[in-house]
Design an enzyme around this catalytic site. Structure first.
Site, mmCIF file in Angstrom:
data_model
loop_
_atom_site.group_PDB
_atom_site.id
_atom_site.type_symbol
_atom_site.label_atom_id
_atom_site.label_comp_id
_atom_site.label_asym_id
_atom_site.label_seq_id
_atom_site.Cartn_x
_atom_site.Cartn_y
_atom_site.Cartn_z
ATOM 1 C CG HIS A 98 0.674 -4.961 5.356
ATOM 2 N ND1 HIS A 98 -0.620 -4.996 4.902
ATOM 3 C CD2 HIS A 98 1.073 -4.029 5.938
ATOM 4 C CE1 HIS A 98 -1.092 -3.597 5.107
ATOM 5 N NE2 HIS A 98 -0.190 -3.141 5.780
ATOM 6 C CD GLU A 170 0.277 -2.492 9.765
ATOM 7 O OE1 GLU A 170 0.340 -1.179 9.907
ATOM 8 O OE2 GLU A 170 0.110 -3.229 8.669
HETATM 9 P P1 13P Z 1 -3.523 3.044 7.415
HETATM 10 O O1 13P Z 1 -2.707 3.888 8.142
HETATM 11 O O2 13P Z 1 -3.868 3.625 5.983
HETATM 12 O O3 13P Z 1 -4.639 2.521 8.004
HETATM 13 O O4 13P Z 1 -2.578 1.817 6.947
HETATM 14 C C1 13P Z 1 -2.116 0.846 7.951
HETATM 15 C C2 13P Z 1 -1.352 -0.045 7.333
HETATM 16 O O5 13P Z 1 -1.695 -1.023 6.924
HETATM 17 C C3 13P Z 1 0.301 0.305 7.391
HETATM 18 O O6 13P Z 1 1.018 -0.872 6.982
#
Ligand code: 13P
Length: 258
Positions: A98, A170
């Site tokens: 992550h 992401e």
């Molecule tokens: P948010 O939805 O809070 O932006 O986070 C995204 C995330 O990092 C999910 O793993």
């Protein structure tokens, strides 16, 4: 074409303590009774809450995952929790790499690869997270960054019998900082997300023959934006942080995904 499965994954990060995690798990156990079959839901609580969340979701369709694992099974590694330990606690999935692990805790591509192997060896389903920072995007290095992350994590990876692999795209610059909106007020528009999902799928197919990648989008997904992302053909689901930690906004995301 309608999608066979829609993945709605909730990364609770460090937003919820034990009591709050237990409460939300109980509420989700009730709520998930009426979920359509194509919705595949999973929650990722803190390691401390995993056992309680698993217990409360045991008879439901909601899976539970680890937010992070250590790659050794056991030993003198103060503060770490292994993939195998998460498996014994009832987890089914594990987030690997992550962006908060990569950037706040300086996790390298090499460590991400070792974690991928540990997760697979433990019998968990990895959710490999990739994405570029704002600087990398400005420098027009988005694809290059993602490709390096994918190559490093997947090179000669033994997926055992698994034929599917879950990746989360992401973009780091679009992730919220806990306020419900991201600090920069930036959102990755769905056309850009779709283009990069397609890029990720093509790269994974080249790296691992015979594997069908499932790619989820994460980065400030909200009830009012979930549908737009999920309507794109290559976006198979969402990985949601802040908005997944409140029952109402999570319910709205789920309703909008149908
Ligand atoms: P948010 O939805 O809070 O932006 O986070 C995204 C995330 O990092 C999910 O793993």
């Amino acid at each position: 074409m309608a999608k066979t499965n829609i993945y709605l994954f909730a990364n609770w990060k460090m937003y919820l303590d034990l009591a709050e995690s237990e409460k939300l798990a109980k509420e989700l156990a009730k709520f998930s009774k009426k979920l359509p079959k194509k919705i595949k839901m999973a929650v990722f609580p803190t390691a401390l809450s995993t056992i309680v969340v698993v217990k409360n979701l045991k008879n439901s369709v909601v899976g539970v995952g680890a937010q992070n694992v250590y790659f050794e099974d056991k030993g003198g590694f103060t503060g770490e929790v292994s993939a195998l330990m998460h498996k014994y606690a009832g987890a089914k999935y594990a987030l690997v790499g992550h962006s908060e692990r990569r950037h706040l805790f300086h996790e390298t591509n090499h460590e991400v690869k070792m974690k991928m192997e540990a997760v697979l060896n433990a019998g968990l389903m990895p959710v490999l997270c990739v994405g570029e920072t704002a600087k990398e995007r400005e420098d027009r290095k988005t694809e290059e960054t993602i490709e390096i992350q994918l190559r490093s994590a997947l090179h000669e990876l033994n997926l055992n019998k698994t034929k599917k692999l879950i990746i989360a795209y992401e973009p780091v610059w679009a992730i919220s900082k806990g306020t419900g909106v991201n600090d920069a007020g930036k959102h990755c528009d769905s056309a850009e997300a779709e283009r990069l999902h397609q890029f990720i799928k093509n790269t994974v197919r080249q790296l691992l023959k015979g594997i069908e990648p499932i790619v989820l989008f994460g980065g400030s997904v909200r009830p009012n934006t979930a549908k737009e992302y999920l309507q794109k053909p290559n976006i198979d689901g969402v990985l949601v942080g802040a908005a997944s930690t409140h029952l109402d906004s999570w319910k709205d995301i789920v309703h909008n995904a149908r």
